[in-house]
Design a protein around this motif. Structure first.
Motif, PDB file in Angstrom:
ATOM      1  N   ASN A  71      47.272  30.951  54.389  1.00 53.59           N
ATOM      2  CA  ASN A  71      47.880  31.919  55.568  1.00 53.59           C
ATOM      3  C   ASN A  71      46.692  33.490  55.341  1.00 53.59           C
ATOM      4  OD1 ASN A  71      49.844  30.924  55.511  1.00 53.59           O
ATOM      5  ND2 ASN A  71      51.348  32.150  54.492  1.00 53.59           N
ATOM      6  N   TYR A  72      46.786  34.008  55.887  1.00 55.84           N
ATOM      7  CA  TYR A  72      45.828  35.208  55.605  1.00 55.84           C
ATOM      8  C   TYR A  72      47.174  36.172  54.819  1.00 55.84           C
ATOM      9  CZ  TYR A  72      42.163  34.080  58.376  1.00 55.84           C
ATOM     10  OH  TYR A  72      41.480  34.022  60.148  1.00 55.84           O
ATOM     11  N   ASP A  73      46.104  36.881  54.310  1.00 57.06           N
ATOM     12  CA  ASP A  73      46.536  38.124  53.681  1.00 57.06           C
ATOM     13  C   ASP A  73      46.903  39.046  54.271  1.00 57.06           C
ATOM     14  OD1 ASP A  73      47.617  36.075  51.201  1.00 57.06           O
ATOM     15  OD2 ASP A  73      45.735  36.739  50.443  1.00 57.06           O
ATOM     16  N   THR A  74      46.614  40.731  53.757  1.00 59.94           N
ATOM     17  CA  THR A  74      46.138  41.575  54.796  1.00 59.94           C
ATOM     18  C   THR A  74      44.991  42.206  54.243  1.00 59.94           C
ATOM     19  OG1 THR A  74      46.958  43.416  53.094  1.00 59.94           O
ATOM     20  CG2 THR A  74      48.386  42.526  54.256  1.00 59.94           C
ATOM     21  N   PRO A  75      44.638  43.290  55.116  1.00 58.87           N
ATOM     22  CA  PRO A  75      43.284  43.536  54.745  1.00 58.87           C
ATOM     23  C   PRO A  75      42.510  44.713  52.810  1.00 58.87           C
ATOM     24  CG  PRO A  75      43.205  43.456  57.440  1.00 58.87           C
ATOM     25  CD  PRO A  75      44.466  43.286  56.045  1.00 58.87           C
ATOM     26  N   GLN A  76      44.477  44.379  53.152  1.00 56.04           N
ATOM     27  CA  GLN A  76      44.490  45.116  51.512  1.00 56.04           C
ATOM     28  C   GLN A  76      44.533  44.112  50.529  1.00 56.04           C
ATOM     29  OE1 GLN A  76      47.877  47.792  50.842  1.00 56.04           O
ATOM     30  NE2 GLN A  76      47.597  48.193  48.855  1.00 56.04           N
ATOM     31  N   GLY A  77      44.940  43.167  50.888  1.00 60.57           N
ATOM     32  CA  GLY A  77      45.096  41.829  49.621  1.00 60.57           C
ATOM     33  C   GLY A  77      46.547  41.481  49.627  1.00 60.57           C
ATOM     34  N   TYR A  78      46.746  40.234  48.670  1.00 61.32           N
ATOM     35  CA  TYR A  78      47.719  39.901  48.523  1.00 61.32           C
ATOM     36  C   TYR A  78      48.837  40.856  47.774  1.00 61.32           C
ATOM     37  CZ  TYR A  78      50.980  36.504  45.890  1.00 61.32           C
ATOM     38  OH  TYR A  78      52.181  35.838  45.450  1.00 61.32           O
ATOM     39  N   GLY A  80      51.388  39.908  46.518  1.00 66.18           N
ATOM     40  CA  GLY A  80      52.245  39.395  45.216  1.00 66.18           C
ATOM     41  C   GLY A  80      51.237  39.833  44.252  1.00 66.18           C
ATOM     42  N   PHE A  81      49.830  40.121  44.365  1.00 67.88           N
ATOM     43  CA  PHE A  81      48.954  40.999  43.491  1.00 67.88           C
ATOM     44  C   PHE A  81      48.042  42.379  43.267  1.00 67.88           C
ATOM     45  CE2 PHE A  81      44.138  41.695  42.332  1.00 67.88           C
ATOM     46  CZ  PHE A  81      44.220  40.855  41.113  1.00 67.88           C
ATOM     47  N   ILE A  82      49.023  42.592  44.363  1.00 63.31           N
ATOM     48  CA  ILE A  82      49.018  44.511  44.551  1.00 63.31           C
ATOM     49  C   ILE A  82      49.509  44.624  43.672  1.00 63.31           C
ATOM     50  CG2 ILE A  82      48.760  46.016  45.752  1.00 63.31           C
ATOM     51  CD1 ILE A  82      47.819  44.541  47.839  1.00 63.31           C
ATOM     52  N   ARG A  83      50.943  44.400  43.819  1.00 62.60           N
ATOM     53  CA  ARG A  83      52.563  44.438  43.033  1.00 62.60           C
ATOM     54  C   ARG A  83      52.695  44.272  41.276  1.00 62.60           C
ATOM     55  NH1 ARG A  83      55.055  41.405  45.235  1.00 62.60           N
ATOM     56  NH2 ARG A  83      55.457  39.824  43.758  1.00 62.60           N
ATOM     57  N   ALA A  84      51.160  43.378  41.107  1.00 54.71           N
ATOM     58  CA  ALA A  84      50.840  43.082  39.756  1.00 54.71           C
ATOM     59  C   ALA A  84      50.052  43.911  39.307  1.00 54.71           C
ATOM     60  CB  ALA A  84      50.375  41.464  39.446  1.00 54.71           C
ATOM     61  N   ALA A  85      49.577  44.129  39.867  1.00 55.30           N
ATOM     62  CA  ALA A  85      47.804  44.981  39.075  1.00 55.30           C
ATOM     63  C   ALA A  85      48.869  46.326  39.278  1.00 55.30           C
ATOM     64  CB  ALA A  85      47.087  44.930  40.185  1.00 55.30           C
ATOM     65  N   LEU A  86      49.081  47.205  40.270  1.00 59.89           N
ATOM     66  CA  LEU A  86      50.009  47.953  40.239  1.00 59.89           C
ATOM     67  C   LEU A  86      50.581  48.057  39.372  1.00 59.89           C
ATOM     68  CD1 LEU A  86      50.637  50.701  42.073  1.00 59.89           C
ATOM     69  CD2 LEU A  86      53.051  49.461  42.435  1.00 59.89           C
ATOM     70  N   LEU A 253      36.046  33.453  36.154  1.00 58.44           N
ATOM     71  CA  LEU A 253      36.520  33.488  37.545  1.00 58.44           C
ATOM     72  C   LEU A 253      35.932  34.084  38.579  1.00 58.44           C
ATOM     73  CD1 LEU A 253      40.869  33.567  37.769  1.00 58.44           C
ATOM     74  CD2 LEU A 253      39.281  31.874  37.950  1.00 58.44           C
ATOM     75  N   PRO A 254      34.600  33.963  38.292  1.00 58.18           N
ATOM     76  CA  PRO A 254      33.038  34.206  39.574  1.00 58.18           C
ATOM     77  C   PRO A 254      33.324  33.603  40.642  1.00 58.18           C
ATOM     78  CG  PRO A 254      32.482  32.557  37.615  1.00 58.18           C
ATOM     79  CD  PRO A 254      33.707  33.131  37.508  1.00 58.18           C
ATOM     80  N   SER A 255      34.035  32.396  40.672  1.00 62.84           N
ATOM     81  CA  SER A 255      33.796  31.811  42.542  1.00 62.84           C
ATOM     82  C   SER A 255      35.092  32.435  43.201  1.00 62.84           C
ATOM     83  CB  SER A 255      33.334  30.541  42.263  1.00 62.84           C
ATOM     84  OG  SER A 255      35.364  29.615  41.846  1.00 62.84           O
ATOM     85  N   SER A 256      35.892  33.108  42.458  1.00 66.61           N
ATOM     86  CA  SER A 256      37.553  33.678  42.563  1.00 66.61           C
ATOM     87  C   SER A 256      36.767  34.281  43.843  1.00 66.61           C
ATOM     88  CB  SER A 256      38.387  33.805  42.496  1.00 66.61           C
ATOM     89  OG  SER A 256      38.206  34.555  41.533  1.00 66.61           O
ATOM     90  N   SER A 284      42.398  34.354  48.846  1.00 62.33           N
ATOM     91  CA  SER A 284      43.491  34.009  47.508  1.00 62.33           C
ATOM     92  C   SER A 284      43.471  34.141  47.012  1.00 62.33           C
ATOM     93  CB  SER A 284      44.504  33.355  48.803  1.00 62.33           C
ATOM     94  OG  SER A 284      44.572  34.227  50.337  1.00 62.33           O
ATOM     95  N   PHE A 285      42.982  32.590  46.660  1.00 62.98           N
ATOM     96  CA  PHE A 285      42.917  32.187  45.131  1.00 62.98           C
ATOM     97  C   PHE A 285      42.868  32.228  43.978  1.00 62.98           C
ATOM     98  CE2 PHE A 285      40.399  30.114  41.729  1.00 62.98           C
ATOM     99  CZ  PHE A 285      41.458  29.038  41.437  1.00 62.98           C
ATOM    100  N   GLY A 286      41.941  33.162  43.737  1.00 63.89           N
ATOM    101  CA  GLY A 286      41.667  33.551  42.603  1.00 63.89           C
ATOM    102  C   GLY A 286      43.074  35.068  42.004  1.00 63.89           C
ATOM    103  N   GLN A 287      43.658  35.311  43.716  1.00 65.10           N
ATOM    104  CA  GLN A 287      45.192  36.943  43.540  1.00 65.10           C
ATOM    105  C   GLN A 287      46.513  36.091  42.600  1.00 65.10           C
ATOM    106  OE1 GLN A 287      44.528  39.410  46.575  1.00 65.10           O
ATOM    107  NE2 GLN A 287      43.408  38.577  47.612  1.00 65.10           N
ATOM    108  N   TYR A 288      46.263  34.585  43.836  1.00 67.79           N
ATOM    109  CA  TYR A 288      47.362  33.884  43.202  1.00 67.79           C
ATOM    110  C   TYR A 288      47.086  33.761  41.635  1.00 67.79           C
ATOM    111  CZ  TYR A 288      49.721  33.576  48.009  1.00 67.79           C
ATOM    112  OH  TYR A 288      49.951  33.288  49.358  1.00 67.79           O
TER     113      TYR A 288
END
Length: 417
Positions: A71-78, A80-86, A253-256, A284-288
């Motif tokens: 899946n494509y995430d939105t241009p803002q990001g995944y 679930g990751f944004i929610r966790a970072a917030l 995780l430099p390659s993510s 998406s990989f690193g964000q997930y």
């Protein structure tokens, strides 16, 4: 085939190109004696194991695996990751930000390219540039602004300490923020020197930026909260005139290719829009993989328990070797170590330039980065200090540290001969 002016700029012999080429060629052509040049983070088993465990949980969940891979995430990001970072930033620092304050990019390098060019350039007939209040600064900034001469920078005050150390200070007397300045930008700890601007210096820079109506951009790639490789007291400032950047690269995780930006909503929307134009979406990989580790505090624990102690031990061992092996009667100086993964070596009044030293060391199998590339906005031909410095990645195995420092000592004698 003719390249445009922008094409020529993007394809020139950039410092970051030389750094990555040397890194790749050295590793592919047999092991060099000492790989002091690159910024690749160390492989720390406990950290790798945590990412493996998170990845296995995703693989065992068919729906989550399909979403991460397909899946494509939105241009803002995944989301679930944004929610966790917030949740992480608000729980840790009580900033009271919302998801509108966050933008995810394909690594902080591309994020800075988009951010700098959103701000700098021709604006209503005025050419605006990014101000670096202290140089040397990160090699990857140098060619980021598409328009020529995109940076203006301030030479530091240099404070000598003892026989073989020194520290840079922001020279606030020379700092003028007028209508030609689009933003102020600092890395903290500073790459390459490992200098950590004090809370007082950060407050003064923030006040100057706010008074001029421009953002203060703070690159935390090596700083708070993760990996947090700093051995001096500091806090992480944020307000609605500040942009903070964070990276998953330096936590292993430099390659993510995941960059995290926190800033004013209108600027984060512009950054996400630019990301859509250039990249469609971020990987998406690193964000997930990292989202659950942010959510449960594991990423912070990994940083505190494994990443920071590893680099502090490597730094202390390398510093001890340098003071033991480098000739005492020569006026070399190390910048005081306050953080990051690098040492900054100043060969004061050497007869050879840092490019000469780089070539000498490369022929002996020791890869470093010459200092000239770390002074955007400066004419290095008119400032000897900019041609007297080398960046050293100290986070190498014992055998590389031992062999490399011996060659460095030989080079030092040669450079002053």
């Amino acid at each position: 085939m003719k390249l445009s002016d922008t094409g020529k700029k993007l394809s020139q012999d950039a410092g970051i190109l030389r750094l990555m080429d040397d890194l790749g060629q050295a590793l592919s052509s047999g092991a060099p004696q000492a790989m002091f040049g690159g910024g690749t983070p160390a492989h720390i088993p406990e950290v790798t194991a945590a990412y493996e465990q998170s990845l296995r949980a995703i693989v065992d969940d068919p729906l989550q695996l399909a979403a991460m891979l397909g899946n494509y995430d939105t241009p803002q990001g995944y989301e679930g990751f944004i929610r966790a970072a917030l949740h992480f930033f608000n729980d840790t620092y009580s900033w009271g930000i919302t998801a509108d304050n966050i933008a995810i990019t394909p690594g902080s390098q591309s994020g800075f390219f988009m951010l700098f060019n959103l701000l700098a350039g021709q604006t209503g007939g005025i050419k605006r540039r990014i101000m670096l209040p202290l140089v040397p600064e990160y090699i990857g900034y140098v060619d980021q602004v598409v328009e020529p001469d995109g940076f203006v920078s301030i030479r530091p005050a240099i404070e000598k300490r003892g026989a073989h150390e020194f520290k840079y200070r922001v020279d606030l007397n020379r700092l003028t923020v007028d209508e030609t300045i689009a933003a102020l930008c600092v890395s903290r700890p500073t790459n390459p020197s490992g200098n950590v601007l004090t809370d007082e210096e950060m407050c003064l820079l923030s006040d100057r930026a706010a008074a001029a109506g421009v953002p203060l951009i703070i690159d935390n790639a090596y700083g708070l909260p993760f990996p947090g490789v700093m051995n001096v007291s500091a806090t992480l400032p944020w307000n609605n005139n500040t942009v903070l950047s964070f990276s998953l690269s330096k936590v292993g995780l430099p390659s993510s290719r995941v960059g995290v930006f926190v800033g004013p909503p209108e600027l984060m929307r512009a950054l996400s829009s630019a990301n859509a134009i250039l990249n469609l979406a971020s990987p998406s990989f690193g964000q997930y993989v990292v989202a659950p580790l942010l959510e449960n505090g594991e990423l912070q624990r990994l940083s505190e328990r494994y990443i920071r102690p590893y680099y502090f031990e490597r730094a202390e061992r390398m510093r001890r070797l340098l003071h033991e092996q480098l000739p005492d009667g020569i006026p070399w100086r190390l910048h005081v170590y306050e953080g990051s993964y690098f040492f900054w070596l100043w060969c004061e009044d050497a007869r050879k330039t840092s490019m000469d030293m780089y070539d000498y060391l490369k022929q002996r199998g020791v890869i470093v980065v010459p200092g000239e590339y770390f002074f955007p906005g400066q004419d290095t031909g008119k400032w000897p200090h900019a041609r007297e410095c080398l960046r050293l990645n100290f986070a190498r195995p014992d055998a590389e540290q031992d062999a490399g420092v011996i060659v460095l000592a030989d080079m030092m004698r040669w450079a002053y001969r």
